[in-house]
Structure formats: C-alpha cells, structure tokens
Design an enzyme around this catalytic site. Structure first.
Site, mmCIF file in Angstrom:
data_model
loop_
_atom_site.group_PDB
_atom_site.id
_atom_site.type_symbol
_atom_site.label_atom_id
_atom_site.label_comp_id
_atom_site.label_asym_id
_atom_site.label_seq_id
_atom_site.Cartn_x
_atom_site.Cartn_y
_atom_site.Cartn_z
ATOM 1 N N CYS A 157 17.159 1.426 -8.681
ATOM 2 C CA CYS A 157 17.345 2.409 -8.294
ATOM 3 C C CYS A 157 16.396 3.507 -7.196
ATOM 4 O O CYS A 157 16.667 3.041 -5.707
ATOM 5 C CB CYS A 157 18.274 3.966 -8.789
ATOM 6 S SG CYS A 157 19.126 2.393 -10.452
ATOM 7 N N ARG A 192 2.188 2.564 -5.371
ATOM 8 C CA ARG A 192 2.317 0.876 -5.525
ATOM 9 C C ARG A 192 2.625 0.969 -7.484
ATOM 10 O O ARG A 192 2.681 -0.285 -8.135
ATOM 11 C CB ARG A 192 1.081 0.277 -5.586
ATOM 12 C CG ARG A 192 1.507 -1.726 -5.248
ATOM 13 C CD ARG A 192 0.875 -2.291 -3.878
ATOM 14 N NE ARG A 192 -0.493 -2.270 -5.132
ATOM 15 C CZ ARG A 192 -1.359 -1.559 -3.974
ATOM 16 N NH1 ARG A 192 -1.460 -1.388 -2.694
ATOM 17 N NH2 ARG A 192 -3.038 -1.929 -4.377
ATOM 18 N N SER A 193 3.373 1.547 -8.187
ATOM 19 C CA SER A 193 4.032 1.343 -9.886
ATOM 20 C C SER A 193 4.987 0.011 -9.584
ATOM 21 O O SER A 193 5.044 -0.499 -8.460
ATOM 22 C CB SER A 193 4.390 2.720 -9.616
ATOM 23 O OG SER A 193 5.588 2.843 -9.582
ATOM 24 N N ASP A 215 -2.428 2.855 -3.075
ATOM 25 C CA ASP A 215 -2.937 3.507 -4.324
ATOM 26 C C ASP A 215 -4.567 3.619 -4.300
ATOM 27 O O ASP A 215 -5.322 3.210 -3.524
ATOM 28 C CB ASP A 215 -2.532 2.971 -5.393
ATOM 29 C CG ASP A 215 -2.542 1.658 -5.816
ATOM 30 O OD1 ASP A 215 -4.210 0.530 -5.112
ATOM 31 O OD2 ASP A 215 -2.270 1.451 -6.786
ATOM 32 N N ILE A 216 -4.133 4.200 -5.584
ATOM 33 C CA ILE A 216 -6.432 4.284 -5.693
ATOM 34 C C ILE A 216 -6.905 3.352 -5.881
ATOM 35 O O ILE A 216 -7.922 3.286 -5.587
ATOM 36 C CB ILE A 216 -6.402 5.439 -7.137
ATOM 37 C CG1 ILE A 216 -5.632 4.795 -7.876
ATOM 38 C CG2 ILE A 216 -5.857 6.950 -6.452
ATOM 39 C CD1 ILE A 216 -5.682 5.380 -9.966
#
Lengths: 329, 329
Positions: A157, A192-193, A215-216
């Site tokens: 979603c 970047r999950s 991301d980290i």
C-alpha cells in the site's frame, strides 16, 4: 546595470487528501457497481497487537475512512501471542474480504513480523505483503494467474500510494511508454525497510528511474535491468556513498525515517526538487524546505488508505473466476 | 567421624559424530532401497552468497558428508543480488531434489534473508524453513496433505538435530507416550532466532517440556498448550527474568550464541545438568563444565548434516504420489 530581481520561490504544498479524493472516487464507483450486482458490503479485519500510538492512530483513521466510503472495518485488538491463531481464523472466514495487521509487533525480532505477514492468506492479503505478492512486484509480474492474466497481483500500500502521488504530480511522464515513464529521473528514497523503502525503490526502478536507496547501512542504486524472463531492476552497492552524495543529484527525494530527530539536509537538496515525506514524523525541515522544493508532500497516509480500499476491491475481484478485472493499474 | 569421600565427578562428553552415525546408517538404507528401484542419485543445490567463514566451512563439510554418503552436492557460489534468480531456477530444475542457502546473507537486514527463505519452493525446502513447514511445526502438524497424511512436513535441521541428540541421550523418556516424552523436564535454550532457537523451544514445549527461551531481549517460557485444533505450545513473557534465573532450574541447557565472548555461567548450572552447545563458538567453559554437567555435547553440526540428508529423502519421498512414506519420525 540594475540587478535582476530574483523570481520569488514558491513551493507548491500538495496534501495527501487531494490525491486520495481521486482514488476514493474511483473506489466508490467500483463499489457501487459491485453492490448493484447484489454483492455484500466488503469487510476488512484489522489486527492491532501492539500499542504503538502511530499504529493506533492509523487504525482509527482507517476505520473512519472505511466507514465513510461504504466498507466494514472490524478492528480486532489481540494479544501478540494469539495473533497467529486469529489471522488463521480470518483466513477461513468467508465474511472477511481482506486482513490488515499493524506492524511492528515483535520489535526485538523483525523476522517474526515477517513470519506473521506470511500467515495472512494470499487471497486476503490486502496489504500486498505476502511473499507471492512481493516477489511478483520485484519481478514486475502483474498477474497471479499467467497466462490467463485475470487475477491482479497486489502491490504494497505505501509504495503504491507514493507511485500514485508521483503520477498525480506528473513526475511519471505520460508521453513516455507505459512501464518506462520515470526514465531519466533520479530519485532518492531514504528508508530501505522490506515493507516500504525497498519495494518502493524497486517499483520506481522498474518504471525506469535511477533510484538511490539509502539507509543507515549505506547506499544502493536500483536501476532497470533486463532479466531472463521479465524486465527487472538491478541493485548495486555504492561503496563509500552516503545520503549527502545522493541529495544533490536527485529530482525527487522521498523520506520515511521513523524518527523525530531525523531531518533531510535542506542545503544539499537541488533547487526545485520534489520532496515527499512518508514518515509519521516530519523528515523535512518545514519552513526551509519550502524555499528549496518545487513541490512538497508532507504526508501520504490518506493516499495509503485509499490504495488499501482499492486493493481490497481487487481481492474481491480476484475471487470472481469468470469475469475480467474491472479496474486498471 | 571420617569425612565422606566425594564421588568423583565424571562428565560424559558425547560427540556429534557418534549420534550422526546412527542417523546416517538409516539414511544409507533408505537410499539403497531407492536406488534398487532405479531412482537417480539425490542432488542438493547449495547456495553460498556470503563469505562468512563458518558458512564456508559448513558448506565444505556438508559436501564431504554428502559425497561420502552417496548424495550429489552442487555448491554454487553466487552474488547476493543474483541469489533470488538462481534459487528460482533451481525450483524449476527437476535434477535438483533440495535447495540449501547459507545464512546470514543480508546481515544488516535479516527480514530480507527471510524473504529469500520463502523463495525456495516448498517441494525443495530441505531445510524446513519455508513458512508452511515452520507453521506446521509451530502447530504440531506432521503432514502436508491432511487427511491423506502421506506427505511429511519437514522440521528445520538444527532444531531437529538437537531433538535427535536429546532422544539419543534419553532425555526423551520412551516410557512416556509419544508426543509427551519431555514431560517434567525443564530446558533452557539460549538463542531465540527464527531458524534455530525459537523453533527448538517450540518443538521441545510441544513434546511436554517447560522451556525457558532466552535472548538479549529477555526470557519467554514455552509450555505445552492446548489449541483449538491441535496441541500447541503457549508462550509467556517472564518479566524481569534473565538467564541467571533459568540456569539453576534447568535439567538441560542448550546454548547457541554466535559470539566468541559469550559463556554460560557454569556456577549457576545445576550439578548433573545436560549441556549442549550449538554455536560455532564454545558457549560453555571447557574444563569447568565437565565438573558440573553429567553430559556435555560440544557441537551438533554433524548431526545437523545427517538430518539434512534425512530431510532430503523425505522430500523425494513426498514427490512419490502413490507410496506411503518409508521413514518414521
């Protein structure tokens, strides 16, 4: 010689509600057509197994939007250890058309959340997070039932909501052929999950953009590749890069860092960039960003809920074996 | 009055090899029966996409064991970004009977490893890590095809190896009814990863034990519960507990902490406890543990490989539609 008067900078702030309205109108029409055929009111089962205030707020907000738009929304607050059983019951319950689960649940163990995602039956996976849906997205496969191609594969979603926002903002250039409408665009996605940032980077790359995914742990670049069977993005590590390298190169910056303290460095953003925030916190510096960006979208949540309802109608449609799909991608 | 001479403490050190030998003999016999029927030599495809020295060592060791026991072992070193495509090719390749992937791969993002696990087809999931296999394990469901019950659901290799070790050590009491043979036992499992510690705790609880599952976030207790459809373990958080609370209560201590520095505190271990290490590092303090434990198993890897081959024969057996399974649980 008189000095040139600088053109005043005017940033267009676009609210999610404006974009959601169009999607909800489309949803409403499809729903009416279904109800004219005597189909029952669609029902979402939504499982809340954490006490994250953002999840609670999002759940309440979803309930309101659902009910305003003619959907049943059954919010079920459950103990996290009973969640799996409850999801399995919903899988078997023909009154439930789609199942939502509010993450994160097992904060110390994100792979257990992934296990829970997989517990949702594909036919009820309104969030597009089951492996089959995710894999089809990564491989740019649009249907669940090739070669008949009557059942649409769902997209997650929030990433889909951001695609819809970029379409509305005409970042997708409709002069270009479908599937390549971001060609020439450079986009940075900060997050970047597995449920948001990574799928989003892949979707945008599959549509032709060069995407810096940050991301980290560092930066990866997603570009459109050519797989054996389907066009599919390629991913490369950008050794030694950080967000500072990406920002000045980017036409669009999309940030979703779940932290009150994280701010995208406004100074590094190109004049006239498009900035979209999908964090629950404000990742862009409110007053300053309006001096830099051409378009600023401060939140996406309302579009996400509209996309959720659109996905739910797709699931119901996928269950009708004899009819072709009624909605377009 | 003369002081009693203390009975000298003698810890029985049991090597994985001893236990593996029995399992491999069983595997060999099944393999011979299959080959007498003209079935081809079974083949494992093993994907190495990291450079973790433990994974490399385990892969080489697996290759040797496979080849010594009449199995083909095809070690495929691949770039991590191509891994998904390669696994999908192996899914389609009828010459491949089972697929192994060496984890961790995406170290900074364990949920992506979970995504990769799910890419392996259920029919090739020799490691028992696909969602359907894991969920069946958690719910104590033994077959993939109820009510016919001809196709065995696989258990993950390391947890199953430890169950086999506990059976060999007669911690499983065969006087008790099958399915309850750990009744009365208290077991601490230090590690709650999704592939090892959590499934192990669930398996042991499903067999009747009280299991303290420990990781850096705290302690949970797994006990045998009674679900709606099947017996299934229950999980409760033990607020404020740490490993120090669990050790003195435990008949069996099973540790799998992947760190050179982690040592289980020998002083807190009950005299005569059974200690099993499944980390690549020594989690028990070598000389001291032999003064405390009644049985010490310093490593489990060789049993794990034997279980892997046993699982592979199960997969092949599951593909034979007309015949009942040839091996017992």
């Amino acid at each position: 010689m008189a000095e040139a008067t600088p053109v005043p900078k005017t940033c267009k702030v676009v609210m999610a509600e404006t974009i959601a309205k169009n999607l909800l109108a489309e949803v409403k029409q499809t729903l009416e057509e279904m109800q004219n055929k005597g189909m029952p009111q669609p029902q979402l089962a939504a499982f809340l197994a954490n006490d994250d205030p953002h999840a609670v707020k999002y759940a309440e907000w979803s309930k309101k939007t659902c009910e305003e738009n003619g959907f049943k929304f059954d919010l079920r607050t459950v103990d996290k250890e009973l969640l799996e059983d409850e999801i399995m019951s919903a899988n078997q319950d023909s009154a439930v058309d789609g199942t939502i689960v509010y993450y994160p649940i097992f904060q110390s163990n994100p792979t257990h959340d992934k296990y829970i995602q997989e517990t949702v039956a594909l036919s009820k996976d309104v969030e597009g997070l089951c492996h089959t849906h995710l894999q089809n997205m990564y491989y740019n496969v649009r249907f669940l039932d090739p070669p008949a191609n009557l059942k649409k594969s769902l997209l997650p979603c929030t990433p889909l909501a951001i695609v819809k926002i970029l379409e509305y903002l005409q970042i997708y250039n409709s002069i270009l052929p479908y599937g390549n409408r971001l060609f020439g665009k450079t986009i940075t996605v900060i997050n970047r999950s597995e449920v948001n940032g990574r799928p989003l980077a892949a979707l945008l790359a599959n549509d032709g953009a060069t995407v810096y995914s940050v991301d980290i742990t560092g930066v990866q670049v997603f570009t459109r590749g050519q797989g054996i069977k389907q066009p599919r993005h390629q991913v490369l590590d950008k050794e030694g890069w950080s967000v500072e390298n990406c920002l000045p190169l980017s036409d669009v910056i999309i940030s979703g860092v779940p932290s009150e303290n994280y701010k995208v460095n406004t100074e590094l953003i190109r004049d006239g960039a498009v900035c979209i925030n999908f964090s629950s916190y404000r990742n862009f510096d409110g007053p300053a960003i309006k001096e830099k960006a051409s378009i600023y979208v401060p939140s996406v949540g309302k579009v996400t809920i509209a996309v959720l309802l659109r996905n739910l109608l797709r699931l119901i449609d996928n269950r009708q074996p004899s009819e072709p799909p009624k909605t377009e991608s």
